[in-house]
Design an enzyme around this catalytic site. Structure first.
Site, mmCIF file in Angstrom:
data_model
loop_
_atom_site.group_PDB
_atom_site.id
_atom_site.type_symbol
_atom_site.label_atom_id
_atom_site.label_comp_id
_atom_site.label_asym_id
_atom_site.label_seq_id
_atom_site.Cartn_x
_atom_site.Cartn_y
_atom_site.Cartn_z
ATOM 1 N N ASP A 95 30.881 44.999 37.321
ATOM 2 C CA ASP A 95 31.508 44.775 36.000
ATOM 3 C C ASP A 95 30.976 43.462 35.466
ATOM 4 O O ASP A 95 30.286 42.732 36.166
ATOM 5 C CB ASP A 95 33.039 44.711 36.172
ATOM 6 N N MET B 240 35.257 37.002 45.216
ATOM 7 C CA MET B 240 36.453 36.367 45.765
ATOM 8 C C MET B 240 36.348 35.961 47.243
ATOM 9 O O MET B 240 37.348 35.584 47.839
ATOM 10 C CB MET B 240 37.657 37.299 45.563
ATOM 11 N N GLU C 130 32.931 51.000 51.219
ATOM 12 C CA GLU C 130 31.691 50.501 51.827
ATOM 13 C C GLU C 130 31.808 50.534 53.350
ATOM 14 O O GLU C 130 30.856 50.894 54.048
ATOM 15 C CB GLU C 130 31.427 49.063 51.381
#
Ligand code: ADE
Length: 258
Positions: A225, A201, A17
């Site tokens: 996911d 996270m 990214e």
């Protein structure tokens, strides 16, 4: 975004990214601080500082602190991926946070589970107007018409990946220092925090630092996911094929929008 920002900090969770952003910056220069690489330059005429967040809450908090204290950014946009927890949150969807909680914060019995000691709350909320504006922009970027038109997302082939038209969700994102990859862990999290749409996270740590500094922020996560037993298999392919394209298109649209 509602109030025109001065310098904008852009934190990317994944190197892919970050690279996608650097590829379209005309003039970036590199500065190293606290072991991190900060790229200072412009994107669509806006002054930006782009940096890899690093993984985990402490790492992301350090990166955020440097962005705020050394670069004086007056807004932070965090872009990355997350595991989907909410019932209708599918791989390929995007979640814009309107609240963030550290799911592994537990100073009980001194404080209620999830509460940030000293702050008296467990959830932190980015400014509502910014959240709404970001959600509207993401909806436009990922609308059926925009996807059909190709443009910045021409390289995303949803059919070939078995994905359907992405949906944009707004709600609670939870963060902790664990990559969640089991159905049981998902069940435990959703039982404890039923409103959670996605797990990652870093977001809640970024939120806490921005809250302390009084600086607005947005956390945008593409679902890579379902945080279940297959999470680690889906993850790398998804970043390459989808997430880095979404991330770039979304950040570009936010900057152009002003
Ligand atoms: N980021 C992307 N997927 C994740 C997962 N399953 N758990 C934590 N962080 C994630």
């Amino acid at each position: 975004m509602n109030k025109p920002a001065g310098r904008i900090g852009i934190m990317a969770a994944m190197p892919e990214e970050l690279q996608a952003l650097l590829d379209v910056m005309p003039d970036e220069s590199l500065e190293r601080r606290a072991g991190r690489e900060f790229w200072v330059g412009h994107l669509h005429g806006r002054e930006v500082v782009v940096v890899l967040s690093r993984i985990g809450k402490v790492a992301a908090a350090t990166t955020t602190t440097v962005l705020l204290s050394c670069y004086g950014v007056d807004q932070i946009i965090f872009t990355g991926v997350a595991g989907g927890l909410g019932a209708g949150v599918r791989v390929g969807d995007v979640v814009v946070a309107d609240a963030l909680i550290q799911h592994d914060m537990d100073a009980s019995p001194l404080f209620p589970r999830f509460e940030l000691p000293g702050q008296g709350v467990s959830a932190l909320a980015p400014p509502a107007a910014l959240t709404t504006s970001v959600r509207d922009t993401v909806e436009q970027v990922l609308s059926p018409a925009a996807l059909a038109a190709g443009g910045a997302l021409a390289d995303v082939h949803l059919d070939a990946l078995g994905l359907s038209q992405p949906r944009v969700h707004q709600g609670l994102i939870i963060s902790g220092d664990q990559f969640i990859h089991s159905a049981q862990a998902c069940r435990d999290l959703t039982q404890a925090l039923p409103a959670a749409l996605a797990v990652e996270m870093e977001g809640a740590a970024v939120a806490q630092v921005c809250h302390d500094f009084g600086v607005p922020y947005a956390v945008i996560r593409t679902i890579s996911d379902r945080a279940d037993d297959d999470a680690h298999i889906d993850f790398p392919r998804f970043i390459e094929a989808v997430a880095r394209h979404y991330s770039l298109a979304i950040v570009e649209a936010l900057l152009k929008r002003g």
